[in-house]
Scaffold this motif. Sequence first.
Motif, PDB file in Angstrom:
ATOM      1  N   GLU A   7       0.869  -1.186   0.000  1.00  0.00           N
ATOM      2  CA  GLU A   7       0.000   0.000   0.000  1.00  0.00           C
ATOM      3  C   GLU A   7       0.895   1.223   0.000  1.00  0.00           C
ATOM      4  O   GLU A   7       1.764   1.365   0.845  1.00  0.00           O
ATOM      5  N   ASP A  51      -2.752  -3.294  -2.961  1.00  0.00           N
ATOM      6  CA  ASP A  51      -3.439  -2.132  -3.540  1.00  0.00           C
ATOM      7  C   ASP A  51      -3.220  -2.182  -5.051  1.00  0.00           C
ATOM      8  O   ASP A  51      -2.174  -2.635  -5.512  1.00  0.00           O
ATOM      9  N   GLY A  53      -3.660   0.582  -7.243  1.00  0.00           N
ATOM     10  CA  GLY A  53      -3.089   1.842  -7.749  1.00  0.00           C
ATOM     11  C   GLY A  53      -1.736   2.144  -7.133  1.00  0.00           C
ATOM     12  O   GLY A  53      -1.595   3.047  -6.319  1.00  0.00           O
ATOM     13  N   ALA A  80      -9.262   1.348  -4.580  1.00  0.00           N
ATOM     14  CA  ALA A  80     -10.292   2.379  -4.742  1.00  0.00           C
ATOM     15  C   ALA A  80     -11.089   2.159  -6.020  1.00  0.00           C
ATOM     16  O   ALA A  80     -12.078   2.822  -6.262  1.00  0.00           O
TER      17      ALA A  80
END
Lengths: 219, 468
Positions: A7, A51, A53, A80
Amino acid sequence: MKILLVEDDYMLAKALEGALSNEGFKVINVLNGGEVPAAIYEHEPDVAILDLGLPDIDGVTVLQKIRESKNALPVLILTARDTVYDKVDALDKGADDYLAKPFDMQELLARIRVLARRVGITASNMINIGDLKMNTLDQTVCFQEQEMEITKKEFLILKSLMQSAGRVQTKEMIERKLYDWSEEVNSNTIEVHISNLRKKLPHAIIKTIRGVGYTIAAN
Amino acid sequence: MKSIRAYLAAILVSTICIVNFVAALNGYRNSTQLADQALDARLSDTANLIARLSLDDASNIVLNNDAIVQLWVSGALQHASINAPQEQLTEFKTGMHLVNRQGIQWRVYVTQAATERWVIYGERYDSYRKLIDSLVVGSILPIVWVLPLIALLIWLIIAVGLRPLRRLTESLLRRGENDLGAVLLDNYPAELLPVVKSVNSLFARLEQALKRERRFSANAAHELRTPIAVLKVSLHNHIKMLEELSQNESNGQLNTKKASLVDLQDGVARMEKSIEQILALHQLTPENVRRTMKPCDLVGLTQEVILGVYRSIQEKGIDVELKGDSFELTADPNALCVLIKNLLENAIKYTPENGAILLSTKIDEKNNALLIIEDSGPGIPASSYQKVFDRFYRVAQDNSDSRVTGSGLGLSIVKHILDLHDGAVSLSKSTELGGLRVEVRLPANSVDNKAANELTSSKNYDSGEQDD
């Protein structure tokens, strides 16, 4: 239990590290996709939270690289990006689970527990849910230390429900899992097997969500 | 101007007609003038010739029926040809005269041969004019006959001339609604090239704008969701910490602190919900939805949504059931998921603990796809049925849990998605569960009937079973 947390958002990584450590997990945080192979090699994590992105490489590419190296490390995607396409794509590329930001911490913990249980099962060959104990090696099931008579298909269906305890499994999901275990069960006969299982088990253990699927409560 | 082709053909044919008519009129006038001059020259020549003859010779002149001659000497008629009258045809004045006699028009030339000797020579003028008229009209008339042929040719030639325009129109019509690629610049005439080029540049700019828009909303989504995730995880950590502290020592202050953190958590949850809904409204544009239309299984999508929110169903001990036929319909699966999720979350929000939610799918007699969501909550008064679809409208909650919060955007998103799919939604009171009944209808043309029947049989779960 070691969790690799990929992350790049520093604040989120810190908060997650705190929450996960509090639950007794050891957290290794990396900020870039490029660092993932080395971190896997060095720390041998049990579960990865990824994550999508990331600043350097896209998370899906990182996931593909992990899978290409024949590593079965359970990967939970935390992102997200929330459309069904992103989800289907990540699951197709080998993710074990997918959770969209912003998530509920309880939900994330529940999902990590499912993944952790799967890791635990591979290690110990045992799944314990309350009074229900399953030995995946001997293919035996005990309820309150009492061994149950159970057919192979019933065992596999129960295994798939216990592995994902706390989460709902549709008939199609169970069917797919049984197919992966080289046992073909028609989705129409799954309800017959479940019905038989419920006769053998205490009433409330397997819960039906009519029209959706079945679940076993996590504890 | 309804059609360039019709306009051009009409204007060209009428211009040709008018020009031809004016030219013919002019030609007719000139021709008759010339014919008159020729006649006049002949008349004066003949009259002068007769004037030079001796009186005897002149008296013996015999003429055909169309000519007349009178010889006057000292006021007396010396000689008149056969059809010439005995009285004086016209006054003795050198020059041309026009004489009307017994319905016959004569053109007459008068000349003085000697003192007191006059010659009057004339020819029939009406029959001469008739002859000239028929000659002139005979030469003009063919132009009138070929006019329809000219019109037909013009009609066809314009069609050929307008072919590049038609090609451009066809290539624009043929492209899909989301195809913003450039039109090929093959062989367009100079007049159309600027149009093609500006259409291409417009397409390119539109495509860029849409891309920018998508990138922006993806960035906005990421930038808004991540900090909310940070807030939620941090709050979770703080509450956990306080829980652990209060386990060791019973302290009222800690409980107050925890309560305020829970309030904060609710506030964050509310903000999260609003942001999600605003993002959804922003992202679900006609362009984006059309781009991603494909056959989807309504039951499958509904199942997926239920799986996603099952934790909140379980927490409230709600008994949820999905029943009905499985069939495919053409829609944007993501938008459909957002729609179902909004309706289901709404139902969960207003359903009391241990209540029930029933979701059903079916195809109605008009082949529309129906998704019906009923709950055992308090429902809403019929007078609010229309208003709940307005953005930011919230039903006044006198009789429901005061902790139920929301942005009031949920149902307007539902309406928005249905508008994009030509669908409709109607609210009523659930007869089965007593709460709100939301019926979503997606149009007939989106339903794939072939898939409908074969899936129906395999989806009926053992409903006879007892739960818990």
